[in-house]
Design an enzyme around this catalytic site. Sequence first.
Site, PDB file in Angstrom:
ATOM      1  N   CYS A   1     -14.698  12.223  -2.842  1.00  0.00           N
ATOM      2  CA  CYS A   1     -14.829  10.554  -2.319  1.00  0.00           C
ATOM      3  C   CYS A   1     -15.033  10.510  -0.647  1.00  0.00           C
TER       4      CYS A   1
ATOM      5  N   ASP B   1       0.897  -1.267   0.103  1.00  0.00           N
ATOM      6  CA  ASP B   1      -0.062  -0.072  -0.153  1.00  0.00           C
ATOM      7  C   ASP B   1       1.120   1.611  -0.045  1.00  0.00           C
TER       8      ASP B   1
ATOM      9  N   CYS C   1     -22.427  -2.517 -17.457  1.00  0.00           N
ATOM     10  CA  CYS C   1     -22.911  -1.956 -16.162  1.00  0.00           C
ATOM     11  C   CYS C   1     -22.733  -1.772 -15.839  1.00  0.00           C
TER      12      CYS C   1
ATOM     13  N   CYS D   1     -21.799  -4.213  -6.879  1.00  0.00           N
ATOM     14  CA  CYS D   1     -20.924  -4.757  -7.128  1.00  0.00           C
ATOM     15  C   CYS D   1     -21.825  -5.905  -7.800  1.00  0.00           C
TER      16      CYS D   1
ATOM     17  N   CYS E   1     -15.864   4.209   2.643  1.00  0.00           N
ATOM     18  CA  CYS E   1     -16.891   3.936   2.787  1.00  0.00           C
ATOM     19  C   CYS E   1     -16.411   2.658   1.320  1.00  0.00           C
TER      20      CYS E   1
ATOM     21  N   CYS F   1     -22.092   0.535 -10.087  1.00  0.00           N
ATOM     22  CA  CYS F   1     -21.216   1.051  -9.130  1.00  0.00           C
ATOM     23  C   CYS F   1     -21.452   3.140  -9.405  1.00  0.00           C
TER      24      CYS F   1
ATOM     25  N   CYS G   1     -16.536  -5.587 -16.820  1.00  0.00           N
ATOM     26  CA  CYS G   1     -18.142  -4.376 -16.850  1.00  0.00           C
ATOM     27  C   CYS G   1     -19.214  -4.475 -17.750  1.00  0.00           C
TER      28      CYS G   1
ATOM     29  N   CYS H   1     -23.134   5.530  -6.601  1.00  0.00           N
ATOM     30  CA  CYS H   1     -22.216   5.876  -5.679  1.00  0.00           C
ATOM     31  C   CYS H   1     -22.813   7.559  -5.232  1.00  0.00           C
TER      32      CYS H   1
HETATM   33  C1  B12 Z   1      -4.866   7.070  -2.784  1.00  0.00           C
HETATM   34  C2  B12 Z   1      -5.560   5.679  -2.789  1.00  0.00           C
HETATM   35  C3  B12 Z   1      -6.897   5.699  -2.739  1.00  0.00           C
HETATM   36  C4  B12 Z   1      -7.468   7.085  -2.030  1.00  0.00           C
HETATM   37  C5  B12 Z   1      -8.195   7.137  -4.700  1.00  0.00           C
HETATM   38  C6  B12 Z   1      -8.442   5.546  -5.018  1.00  0.00           C
HETATM   39  C7  B12 Z   1      -8.088   5.898  -6.220  1.00  0.00           C
HETATM   40  N1  B12 Z   1      -9.244   5.239  -6.545  1.00  0.00           N
HETATM   41  O1  B12 Z   1      -7.135   6.548  -6.735  1.00  0.00           O
HETATM   42  C8  B12 Z   1      -9.034   7.075  -2.144  1.00  0.00           C
HETATM   43  C9  B12 Z   1      -8.877   8.075  -0.703  1.00  0.00           C
HETATM   44  C10 B12 Z   1     -10.140   7.532  -2.531  1.00  0.00           C
HETATM   45  C11 B12 Z   1      -9.268   5.298  -1.911  1.00  0.00           C
HETATM   46  C12 B12 Z   1     -10.095   4.955  -1.617  1.00  0.00           C
HETATM   47  C13 B12 Z   1     -10.179   3.255  -1.449  1.00  0.00           C
HETATM   48  N2  B12 Z   1      -9.163   2.539  -1.377  1.00  0.00           N
HETATM   49 CO1  B12 Z   1      -7.200   2.618  -1.697  1.00  0.00          CO
HETATM   50  N3  B12 Z   1      -5.315   3.335  -2.209  1.00  0.00           N
HETATM   51  C14 B12 Z   1      -4.773   4.687  -2.996  1.00  0.00           C
HETATM   52  C15 B12 Z   1      -3.784   4.075  -3.185  1.00  0.00           C
HETATM   53  C16 B12 Z   1      -2.229   4.593  -2.106  1.00  0.00           C
HETATM   54  C17 B12 Z   1      -2.917   5.094  -4.148  1.00  0.00           C
HETATM   55  C18 B12 Z   1      -4.169   4.370  -5.356  1.00  0.00           C
HETATM   56  C19 B12 Z   1      -3.584   5.409  -6.596  1.00  0.00           C
HETATM   57  O2  B12 Z   1      -2.428   6.001  -7.542  1.00  0.00           O
HETATM   58  N4  B12 Z   1      -4.643   6.456  -7.141  1.00  0.00           N
HETATM   59  C20 B12 Z   1      -4.203   6.867  -8.625  1.00  0.00           C
HETATM   60  C21 B12 Z   1      -5.490   6.223  -9.828  1.00  0.00           C
HETATM   61  C22 B12 Z   1      -5.122   6.924 -11.341  1.00  0.00           C
HETATM   62  O3  B12 Z   1      -4.770   4.549  -9.638  1.00  0.00           O
HETATM   63  P1  B12 Z   1      -5.485   3.912  -9.520  1.00  0.00           P
HETATM   64  O4  B12 Z   1      -6.934   3.574  -8.692  1.00  0.00           O
HETATM   65  O5  B12 Z   1      -4.450   2.234  -8.628  1.00  0.00           O
HETATM   66  O6  B12 Z   1      -5.752   3.610 -11.113  1.00  0.00           O
HETATM   67  C23 B12 Z   1      -4.461   2.622 -12.091  1.00  0.00           C
HETATM   68  C24 B12 Z   1      -5.004   1.200 -12.138  1.00  0.00           C
HETATM   69  O7  B12 Z   1      -5.581   0.805 -12.285  1.00  0.00           O
HETATM   70  C25 B12 Z   1      -4.979   2.007 -13.808  1.00  0.00           C
HETATM   71  N5  B12 Z   1      -6.241   1.781 -14.273  1.00  0.00           N
HETATM   72  C26 B12 Z   1      -7.092   2.469 -13.895  1.00  0.00           C
HETATM   73  N6  B12 Z   1      -7.983   2.636 -14.918  1.00  0.00           N
HETATM   74  C27 B12 Z   1      -8.011   1.883 -15.986  1.00  0.00           C
HETATM   75  C28 B12 Z   1      -8.737   1.412 -16.959  1.00  0.00           C
HETATM   76  C29 B12 Z   1      -8.724   0.508 -17.787  1.00  0.00           C
HETATM   77  C30 B12 Z   1      -8.902   0.284 -18.971  1.00  0.00           C
HETATM   78  C31 B12 Z   1      -6.293  -0.052 -17.428  1.00  0.00           C
HETATM   79  C32 B12 Z   1      -6.563  -0.733 -17.938  1.00  0.00           C
HETATM   80  C33 B12 Z   1      -6.330   0.530 -16.491  1.00  0.00           C
HETATM   81  C34 B12 Z   1      -6.582   1.448 -15.929  1.00  0.00           C
HETATM   82  O8  B12 Z   1      -3.915   3.093 -13.890  1.00  0.00           O
HETATM   83  C35 B12 Z   1      -4.174   3.408 -13.135  1.00  0.00           C
HETATM   84  C36 B12 Z   1      -2.773   4.457 -13.043  1.00  0.00           C
HETATM   85  O9  B12 Z   1      -1.820   2.882 -12.811  1.00  0.00           O
HETATM   86  C37 B12 Z   1      -3.382   2.375  -3.493  1.00  0.00           C
HETATM   87  C38 B12 Z   1      -1.797   1.697  -3.026  1.00  0.00           C
HETATM   88  C39 B12 Z   1      -1.219   1.728  -4.338  1.00  0.00           C
HETATM   89  N7  B12 Z   1       0.007   2.202  -3.362  1.00  0.00           N
HETATM   90  O10 B12 Z   1      -1.334   1.700  -5.082  1.00  0.00           O
HETATM   91  C40 B12 Z   1      -4.412   1.896  -2.304  1.00  0.00           C
HETATM   92  C41 B12 Z   1      -6.170   0.666  -2.395  1.00  0.00           C
HETATM   93  C42 B12 Z   1      -5.846   1.287  -4.287  1.00  0.00           C
HETATM   94  N8  B12 Z   1      -6.900   0.902  -2.045  1.00  0.00           N
HETATM   95  C43 B12 Z   1      -7.296   0.381  -1.694  1.00  0.00           C
HETATM   96  C44 B12 Z   1      -8.801  -0.342  -0.718  1.00  0.00           C
HETATM   97  C45 B12 Z   1      -9.417  -1.567  -0.020  1.00  0.00           C
HETATM   98  C46 B12 Z   1      -9.503   1.071  -1.229  1.00  0.00           C
HETATM   99  C47 B12 Z   1     -10.944   0.771  -0.931  1.00  0.00           C
HETATM  100  C48 B12 Z   1     -11.716   0.891  -0.938  1.00  0.00           C
HETATM  101  C49 B12 Z   1     -11.092   1.292   0.473  1.00  0.00           C
HETATM  102  C50 B12 Z   1     -12.578   1.968   1.490  1.00  0.00           C
HETATM  103  N9  B12 Z   1     -13.049   0.807   1.970  1.00  0.00           N
HETATM  104  O11 B12 Z   1     -12.544   3.272   2.074  1.00  0.00           O
HETATM  105  C51 B12 Z   1     -11.170   2.294  -1.424  1.00  0.00           C
HETATM  106  C52 B12 Z   1     -11.906   2.398  -2.531  1.00  0.00           C
HETATM  107  C53 B12 Z   1     -12.119   3.308  -3.450  1.00  0.00           C
HETATM  108  C54 B12 Z   1     -12.060   3.298  -4.815  1.00  0.00           C
HETATM  109  N10 B12 Z   1     -13.738   3.107  -5.752  1.00  0.00           N
HETATM  110  O12 B12 Z   1     -11.093   3.171  -5.665  1.00  0.00           O
HETATM  111  C55 B12 Z   1      -6.713  -1.376  -2.206  1.00  0.00           C
HETATM  112  C56 B12 Z   1      -8.022  -1.899  -3.647  1.00  0.00           C
HETATM  113  C57 B12 Z   1      -7.891  -3.115  -3.365  1.00  0.00           C
HETATM  114  C58 B12 Z   1      -8.221  -4.059  -4.564  1.00  0.00           C
HETATM  115  N11 B12 Z   1      -9.282  -4.789  -4.901  1.00  0.00           N
HETATM  116  O13 B12 Z   1      -8.810  -2.267  -6.327  1.00  0.00           O
HETATM  117  C59 B12 Z   1      -4.871  -0.190  -2.704  1.00  0.00           C
HETATM  118  C60 B12 Z   1      -4.431  -1.261  -3.977  1.00  0.00           C
HETATM  119  C61 B12 Z   1      -4.624  -0.859  -1.301  1.00  0.00           C
HETATM  120  C62 B12 Z   1      -3.811  -2.055  -1.073  1.00  0.00           C
HETATM  121  N12 B12 Z   1      -3.090  -2.159  -0.639  1.00  0.00           N
HETATM  122  O14 B12 Z   1      -4.795  -3.632  -1.106  1.00  0.00           O
HETATM  123  N13 B12 Z   1      -7.977   4.794  -1.993  1.00  0.00           N
HETATM  124  S1  SF4 Z   2     -20.273  -2.363 -10.273  1.00  0.00           S
HETATM  125 FE1  SF4 Z   2     -19.010  -3.685 -10.800  1.00  0.00          FE
HETATM  126  S2  SF4 Z   2     -19.337  -4.992 -12.931  1.00  0.00           S
HETATM  127 FE2  SF4 Z   2     -20.999  -2.725 -12.569  1.00  0.00          FE
HETATM  128  S3  SF4 Z   2     -19.556  -1.427 -13.382  1.00  0.00           S
HETATM  129 FE3  SF4 Z   2     -18.952  -0.775 -11.281  1.00  0.00          FE
HETATM  130  S4  SF4 Z   2     -16.756  -1.850 -11.051  1.00  0.00           S
HETATM  131 FE4  SF4 Z   2     -17.936  -2.984 -13.184  1.00  0.00          FE
HETATM  132  S1  SF4 Z   3     -16.005   4.681  -1.741  1.00  0.00           S
HETATM  133 FE1  SF4 Z   3     -15.739   6.875  -3.353  1.00  0.00          FE
HETATM  134  S2  SF4 Z   3     -16.767   6.370  -5.228  1.00  0.00           S
HETATM  135 FE2  SF4 Z   3     -17.188   4.376  -4.067  1.00  0.00          FE
HETATM  136  S3  SF4 Z   3     -19.312   4.889  -3.566  1.00  0.00           S
HETATM  137 FE3  SF4 Z   3     -18.295   5.596  -2.088  1.00  0.00          FE
HETATM  138  S4  SF4 Z   3     -17.574   7.611  -2.066  1.00  0.00           S
HETATM  139 FE4  SF4 Z   3     -18.485   6.770  -4.563  1.00  0.00          FE
END
Ligand code: B12
Ligand code: SF4
Ligand code: SF4
Length: 344
Positions: free
Chosen positions: A236, A148, A205, A270, A263, A208, A202, A212
Amino acid sequence: MSASITPPRKTALTTERAIAIAQECGFELAGIAAALPAADYARFEAWRAGGYAAEMTYLTDRRGDLRSDPRNLMASARSILCVGKLYNTAAPYSTEFFSVQEHESRGWISRYAWGQDYHDVMRDQLERVAARLREESPDPFESRICVDTAPLLERTYARLAGLGWIGKNTCLINQQSGSWFFLGEILLSLDLLPGTPPPDRCGTCRRCIDACPTAALVPSEDSAEAGGFTLDAARCISYLTIEKRGAFSEAEREAVGQHLFGCDICQDVCPWNGKAPVTGDPAFAAQHYAPELASLATLTEVGFHQKFRASPLRRAKHEGLERNVEAVAANQAAGIKPGTRPFR
Ligand code: B12
Ligand code: SF4
Ligand code: SF4
C-alpha cells in the site's frame, strides 16, 4: 423568610444526550458501542498472522495484543463514545488532478494531511466533549480519550456504534458522509445503550479494487462477507510513504508513483464519496496538496520541522519525506505514474 431552592436533580446521561453533546462539540458523526471484546479481533489476528502488517511492529507485538479488549485501556470502561470528524475540502481528487498534463511535475499529499494534525484537533474537541458530559452527568465517571494511536480497533467500534460499514477498500463508510472522516473515541465507565451497525452498501461494486495501482486490496481468507477484502500494507502506497522506515527497493519506489505522503485513490473512486460533504472546520483547510517537487527538494531538517510542525507529515520525519521526494522525482523522470507499473 425566603424559601430555600433545591436545584433540580440531574437525570442520568442517555445515549441520545451523549451523541448530541459530541455533535455540538464539532463531530458530525457519533454513536455508542459497548466496551467489550469484538468478534472482529479475529480478523485483526488473521490479518497480522498473514503478514499484512508489514513492519508496523506496534501492531504485531504486545501492543497489538491490547486490541483484544477495550478494557485493557481502561479497566472500568463500559461504553465507547465513537466520533467521526469530516476532513474533506473542495479541492480536487488525486485521480482528477493527475489527468491534467501540467500537473505532472507535482507530487500528491493525501487529503487527510492538508491541514492541521488531526490528533491535536480531535483531542482538544474530545476533551470538550468529556467536560460537557461531566457537567451533565449526575454520577461521577472515569473516561479516556483515544485518537488513532491508542491500541483500539477504531473502525470496528465505530461500525458497532452505527457510524458506517467497512468497505472493500477497508475504510469505514457512512451513507451520507462518505469516508473522508477521522475517528476518535472516549471510553466511559457509564452504561449507555449501544447503536446498531448499518448494512454493507458496497454490493457488487469493486471500483476500489480495480483502481488500486499496487493491487494492495487482496482477498481476505477470514471473511467471505462484504466481498472479503483486506489490505496488504507492504503493497500500500500509504504504508510505503508514511510508515515505512529506510530506503525503498526499486519496486517500492516505482509503486509510489506520484505520491509524496499517503494515498487517496481507493477513496477517490468510491461512489459514496461522489458527493461527500466538506468540513467547515478551518483546521482542515487545504494548506498544501500537490506541491511542486522543487519546493520540497531543498528542505533542510530545520525547514521541515518549521513547515510541518503542526501537520500529519511530521509522521514521515524529514528523512522519510526526503526519500519520498526523491522517489517521485525519479518516477517523473522515468515517466512512471501510479498504475503504470503494477507492484506484484
Ligand atoms: C495501521 C493503520 C493504517 C495502515 C494499515 C491500514 C489498514 N487498512 O489496515 C496504513 C498505513 C496502510 C493506513 C492507511 C490509511 N489510513 Co490508517 N490507520 C491505521 C490504524 C492505526 C490501525 C488499523 C488497523 O488496525 N489495521 C488492521 C486491520 C485488520 O484493521 P482495520 O482496517 O481497522 O479493520 C478492522 C475492522 O474494519 C473490521 N473489518 C475489516 N474488514 C471487515 C469486513 C467486515 C464484513 C466486517 C463486519 C468488519 C471488518 O475488522 C478489522 C479488525 O478489527 C488506524 C487507527 C486505529 N487505532 O484503528 C488508522 C485508520 C484506520 N487510518 C485512517 C486513515 C484516514 C488512513 C488513510 C486514509 C490515510 C491516507 N490517506 O493515506 C489510509 C487508508 C488506506 C486504507 N484503504 O485503509 C483512519 C480511517 C478512517 C475511516 N473512515 O475509515 C483511522 C481509523 C485513523 C483515525 N483515527 O481516523 N492506516
Ligand atoms: S469503491 Fe466504495 S462502494 Fe465500491 S467496493 Fe470500494 S469501498 Fe465499496
Ligand atoms: S491507499 Fe493503499 S489500498 Fe488504497 S489505493 Fe492507495 S495503495 Fe491501494
